[in-house]
Design a protein around this motif. Structure first.
Motif, mmCIF file in Angstrom:
data_model
loop_
_atom_site.group_PDB
_atom_site.id
_atom_site.type_symbol
_atom_site.label_atom_id
_atom_site.label_comp_id
_atom_site.label_asym_id
_atom_site.label_seq_id
_atom_site.Cartn_x
_atom_site.Cartn_y
_atom_site.Cartn_z
ATOM 1 N N GLU A 165 0.836 -1.202 0.000
ATOM 2 C CA GLU A 165 0.000 0.000 0.000
ATOM 3 C C GLU A 165 0.873 1.255 0.000
ATOM 4 O OE1 GLU A 165 -3.093 -0.207 -0.394
ATOM 5 O OE2 GLU A 165 -3.505 -2.310 0.094
ATOM 6 N N ALA A 166 0.292 2.376 -0.417
ATOM 7 C CA ALA A 166 1.021 3.649 -0.434
ATOM 8 C C ALA A 166 1.213 4.209 0.965
ATOM 9 C CB ALA A 166 0.276 4.658 -1.303
ATOM 10 N N TYR A 167 0.473 3.699 1.914
ATOM 11 C CA TYR A 167 0.594 4.156 3.299
ATOM 12 C C TYR A 167 1.174 3.041 4.149
ATOM 13 C CZ TYR A 167 -3.780 1.529 3.488
ATOM 14 O OH TYR A 167 -4.729 0.553 3.370
ATOM 15 N N SER A 168 1.705 3.413 5.280
ATOM 16 C CA SER A 168 2.304 2.440 6.193
ATOM 17 C C SER A 168 1.233 1.820 7.085
ATOM 18 C CB SER A 168 3.368 3.122 7.056
ATOM 19 O OG SER A 168 3.828 2.264 8.079
ATOM 20 N N SER A 169 1.489 0.617 7.531
ATOM 21 C CA SER A 169 0.568 -0.015 8.484
ATOM 22 C C SER A 169 0.521 0.769 9.793
ATOM 23 C CB SER A 169 0.992 -1.459 8.753
ATOM 24 O OG SER A 169 2.306 -1.503 9.286
ATOM 25 N N ASP A 170 1.643 1.431 10.119
ATOM 26 C CA ASP A 170 1.664 2.260 11.321
ATOM 27 C C ASP A 170 0.693 3.433 11.201
ATOM 28 O OD1 ASP A 170 3.554 0.625 12.449
ATOM 29 O OD2 ASP A 170 5.257 1.887 11.895
ATOM 30 N N SER A 171 0.491 3.921 9.987
ATOM 31 C CA SER A 171 -0.433 5.037 9.784
ATOM 32 C C SER A 171 -1.854 4.647 10.174
ATOM 33 C CB SER A 171 -0.396 5.499 8.324
ATOM 34 O OG SER A 171 0.877 6.020 7.990
ATOM 35 N N VAL A 172 -2.219 3.391 9.934
ATOM 36 C CA VAL A 172 -3.551 2.926 10.314
ATOM 37 C C VAL A 172 -3.687 2.926 11.837
ATOM 38 C CG1 VAL A 172 -5.221 1.045 10.123
ATOM 39 C CG2 VAL A 172 -3.644 1.508 8.234
ATOM 40 N N ILE A 173 -2.631 2.467 12.516
ATOM 41 C CA ILE A 173 -2.657 2.454 13.985
ATOM 42 C C ILE A 173 -2.755 3.871 14.532
ATOM 43 C CG2 ILE A 173 -1.373 1.819 16.047
ATOM 44 C CD1 ILE A 173 -2.532 -0.539 14.513
ATOM 45 N N TYR A 174 -1.967 4.782 13.964
ATOM 46 C CA TYR A 174 -2.025 6.175 14.420
ATOM 47 C C TYR A 174 -3.391 6.789 14.131
ATOM 48 C CZ TYR A 174 2.969 6.354 15.476
ATOM 49 O OH TYR A 174 4.194 6.149 16.037
ATOM 50 N N ALA A 175 -3.998 6.426 13.007
ATOM 51 C CA ALA A 175 -5.341 6.920 12.705
ATOM 52 C C ALA A 175 -6.347 6.421 13.740
ATOM 53 C CB ALA A 175 -5.754 6.479 11.302
ATOM 54 N N LEU A 176 -6.209 5.173 14.149
ATOM 55 C CA LEU A 176 -7.078 4.626 15.192
ATOM 56 C C LEU A 176 -6.875 5.358 16.515
ATOM 57 C CD1 LEU A 176 -6.692 0.804 14.456
ATOM 58 C CD2 LEU A 176 -8.795 2.128 14.261
ATOM 59 N N ILE A 177 -5.616 5.646 16.830
ATOM 60 C CA ILE A 177 -5.312 6.354 18.075
ATOM 61 C C ILE A 177 -5.932 7.740 18.067
ATOM 62 C CG2 ILE A 177 -3.445 7.362 19.432
ATOM 63 C CD1 ILE A 177 -1.718 4.973 18.587
ATOM 64 N N VAL A 178 -5.801 8.435 16.952
ATOM 65 C CA VAL A 178 -6.367 9.782 16.847
ATOM 66 C C VAL A 178 -7.877 9.742 17.052
ATOM 67 C CG1 VAL A 178 -6.797 11.703 15.267
ATOM 68 C CG2 VAL A 178 -4.519 10.678 15.386
ATOM 69 N N CYS A 179 -8.542 8.793 16.398
ATOM 70 C CA CYS A 179 -9.994 8.686 16.521
ATOM 71 C C CYS A 179 -10.430 8.287 17.932
ATOM 72 C CB CYS A 179 -10.534 7.675 15.511
ATOM 73 S SG CYS A 179 -10.455 8.254 13.805
ATOM 74 N N SER A 180 -9.582 7.589 18.647
ATOM 75 C CA SER A 180 -9.923 7.197 20.016
ATOM 76 C C SER A 180 -9.723 8.341 21.005
ATOM 77 C CB SER A 180 -9.067 5.995 20.443
ATOM 78 O OG SER A 180 -7.704 6.366 20.586
ATOM 79 N N ILE A 181 -8.926 9.335 20.630
ATOM 80 C CA ILE A 181 -8.657 10.460 21.524
ATOM 81 C C ILE A 181 -9.649 11.594 21.323
ATOM 82 C CG2 ILE A 181 -6.959 12.250 22.110
ATOM 83 C CD1 ILE A 181 -4.769 10.283 21.410
ATOM 84 N N VAL A 182 -10.116 11.770 20.090
ATOM 85 C CA VAL A 182 -10.942 12.935 19.748
ATOM 86 C C VAL A 182 -12.163 13.104 20.658
ATOM 87 C CG1 VAL A 182 -12.464 13.870 17.964
ATOM 88 C CG2 VAL A 182 -10.165 13.117 17.367
ATOM 89 N N PRO A 183 -12.967 12.057 20.958
ATOM 90 C CA PRO A 183 -14.139 12.272 21.823
ATOM 91 C C PRO A 183 -13.794 12.842 23.199
ATOM 92 C CG PRO A 183 -14.297 10.167 20.701
ATOM 93 C CD PRO A 183 -12.917 10.675 20.438
ATOM 94 N N ILE A 184 -12.700 12.380 23.794
ATOM 95 C CA ILE A 184 -12.295 12.905 25.102
ATOM 96 C C ILE A 184 -11.889 14.370 24.982
ATOM 97 C CG2 ILE A 184 -10.653 12.669 26.989
ATOM 98 C CD1 ILE A 184 -12.700 10.447 26.868
ATOM 99 N N LEU A 185 -11.210 14.721 23.898
ATOM 100 C CA LEU A 185 -10.820 16.113 23.680
ATOM 101 C C LEU A 185 -12.036 17.013 23.502
ATOM 102 C CD1 LEU A 185 -7.773 15.719 21.262
ATOM 103 C CD2 LEU A 185 -7.735 16.108 23.725
#
Length: 296
Positions: free
Chosen positions: A255-275
């Protein structure tokens, strides 16, 4: 007219503000990096080229995550655990704190001692696990097959939060309660009309503590929830991380993106509601518990 600051005071202020800014940046940087890594290209992420700002910007990692039905399923499970878990824990904490704040409670000192004792000495991980297994068996026997309710109900106690609420209730002037009782208020009315409104800042703070704990809950959710369709978001992120670090699973990844990018995207989405929620709760932190007092 403002007093001119002395040299020592000026030095202290400069050092304090400098340290505060450095600490704030240190707390902010991981979140900024997670956002940058989630939208950066695979080559930039894999070779450590992302330091602060994103490179080779792409949004395919977010697209892959949003197209994953298990992501939305785990998100709904987390919302379920957070909403009902916070309400249940808050009800238990308020009722327990109200009872423990009353000097007329029989064996009050003993109950308070055991409450603090649980904070100092724990039975251990294995006995706690066995206790949850037995609780799960009881739930199944009465027809509650959804393991999420086990996490909601069986893990609803938090001694520290009960102590915080107890101290807040003890700070409510007794004259107000006596006046309510004279006017014919019942015990429940005294709690709901006097103690809760006058302790709303502490209750809001404790509710935030419960919500964050439920939202970030991982260990017991993974141990006690056997059905993968009932896993919360934190367990889902961990399982995805294990997959992306498995060489067999990653074979042929182009893929053009890294597998780590998917994990970071998940982390961002898990933080947003608390913020989003935190600023609305923060205003209660600085407020006094007993605003208004009693006119003598």
């Amino acid at each position: 007219m403002k007093r001119k600051l002395e040299t020592s005071e000026m030095i202290f202020k400069v050092i304090s503000y400098t340290l505060l800014c450095v600490f704030s940046l240190a707390c902010l940087y991981p979140f900024v990096y997670a956002i940058s890594a989630s939208i950066s290209g695979g080559h930039a992420v894999d070779y450590g080229e992302v330091v602060l700002f994103p490179k080779e910007i792409q949004f395919e990692a977010f697209a892959r995550m949003f197209n994953d039905n298990m992501f939305w399923n785990s998100y709904s499970n987390t919302l379920f655990l957070t909403f009902y878990g916070t309400i249940w824990s808050l009800v238990v904490a308020i009722l327990g704190a109200y009872a423990l704040s009353k000097k007329r409670l029989l064996f009050r000192r003993v109950f308070n001692f055991f409450l603090v004792f649980t904070m100092l000495f724990s039975a251990g991980l294995v006995p706690q696990y066995l206790n949850y297994l037995q609780t799960k068996a009881v739930f199944n026997a009465v027809g509650i097959m959804d393991d999420k309710w086990l996490v909601v109900i069986a893990m609803g106690m938090a001694a520290m939060n009960i102590i915080l609420l107890r101290n807040a209730f003890e700070g409510v002037p007794s004259e107000i309660e006596e006046a309510a009782v004279v006017d014919g208020a019942t015990e429940f009315q005294v709690l709901s009309k006097v103690y809760i409104p006058m302790s709303k800042s502490t209750i809001a703070t404790v509710a935030l503590f419960f919500a964050i704990s439920r939202w970030n809950g991982y260990f017991w959710a993974r141990q006690m929830i056997s059905n993968s369709n009932e896993h919360p978001l934190q367990v889902f992120i961990r399982l995805r991380l294990e997959e992306f670090t498995d060489p067999d699973y990653m074979t042929g990844w182009n893929e053009a993106y890294s597998s780590d990018s998917v994990i970071y995207a998940l982390i961002v989405c898990s933080i947003v509601p608390i913020l989003i929620i935190y600023p609305f709760i923060q205003k209660y932190f600085a407020k006094g518990v007993n605003m208004g007092g009693v006119k003598e």
